[in-house]
Write an enzyme that holds these catalytic residues in place. Structure first.
Site, PDB file in Angstrom:
ATOM      1  N   GLU A  55       0.829  -1.215   0.000  1.00 23.86           N
ATOM      2  CA  GLU A  55       0.000   0.000   0.000  1.00 23.86           C
ATOM      3  C   GLU A  55       0.858   1.257   0.000  1.00 23.86           C
ATOM      4  O   GLU A  55       0.591   2.229  -0.692  1.00 23.86           O
ATOM      5  CB  GLU A  55      -0.904   0.047   1.242  1.00 23.86           C
ATOM      6  N   CYS A  84      -2.414  -3.166   7.161  1.00 23.92           N
ATOM      7  CA  CYS A  84      -1.867  -3.109   8.513  1.00 23.92           C
ATOM      8  C   CYS A  84      -2.102  -1.717   9.109  1.00 23.92           C
ATOM      9  O   CYS A  84      -2.452  -0.763   8.398  1.00 23.92           O
ATOM     10  CB  CYS A  84      -0.369  -3.447   8.494  1.00 23.92           C
TER      11      CYS A  84
END
Ligand code: THU
Length: 129
Positions: A55, A84
């Protein structure tokens, strides 16, 4: 670019993951408000803590070429994985309402949510005003 196409891009990006340690490959594809797409994969390191999530690779690619308005991000990963905590915080900076699509290894979307849902009561730029 629709959500299915975005998730397919994430799936292709996942193939490029460098994950010899965890063996857990992740692909990301994000869509800017003006229709550009940027992909990322996780890049691990022998010094484990230096590893980087898919990401953030995708986000930093977009921001570093001038795109700060992010509409959505698709992730391709195994099982019930989702971004996360560190990635939630970093993505939040650029759009708390960002749409997040979770897809399997093939790019099939199985979950759609928003960053606000994933990171409620977040700390953001407005807290520094
Ligand atoms: N990983 C990501 O790329 N994104 C996440 O949001 C979760 C974790 C990567 C980091 C590491 O390379 C591997 O997945 C296992 O944690």
């Amino acid at each position: 670019m629709n959500s299915k196409e975005l998730a397919k891009l994430a799936s292709s990006a996942r193939e490029l993951a460098y994950a010899p340690y965890s063996k857990y490959k992740v692909g990301a594809a994000l869509l800017t408000d003006d229709g550009k797409t940027y992909t990322g994969c996780n890049v691990e390191n022998a010094s484990y803590g230096m590893s980087m999530c898919a990401e953030r690779v995708a986000l930093y690619k977009a921001v570093s070429v001038g795109h700060q308005s992010i509409h959505s991000i698709a992730l391709s990963l195994s099982g019930s994985g989702s971004p996360c905590g560190a990635c939630r915080q970093v993505l939040h900076e650029f759009n708390p309402s960002m749409v997040v699509y979770l897809a399997d290894e093939t790019g099939r979307i199985h979950h759609e949510t928003t960053l606000n849902m994933l990171l409620p009561h977040a700390f953001g730029p407005e807290n520094l005003d």
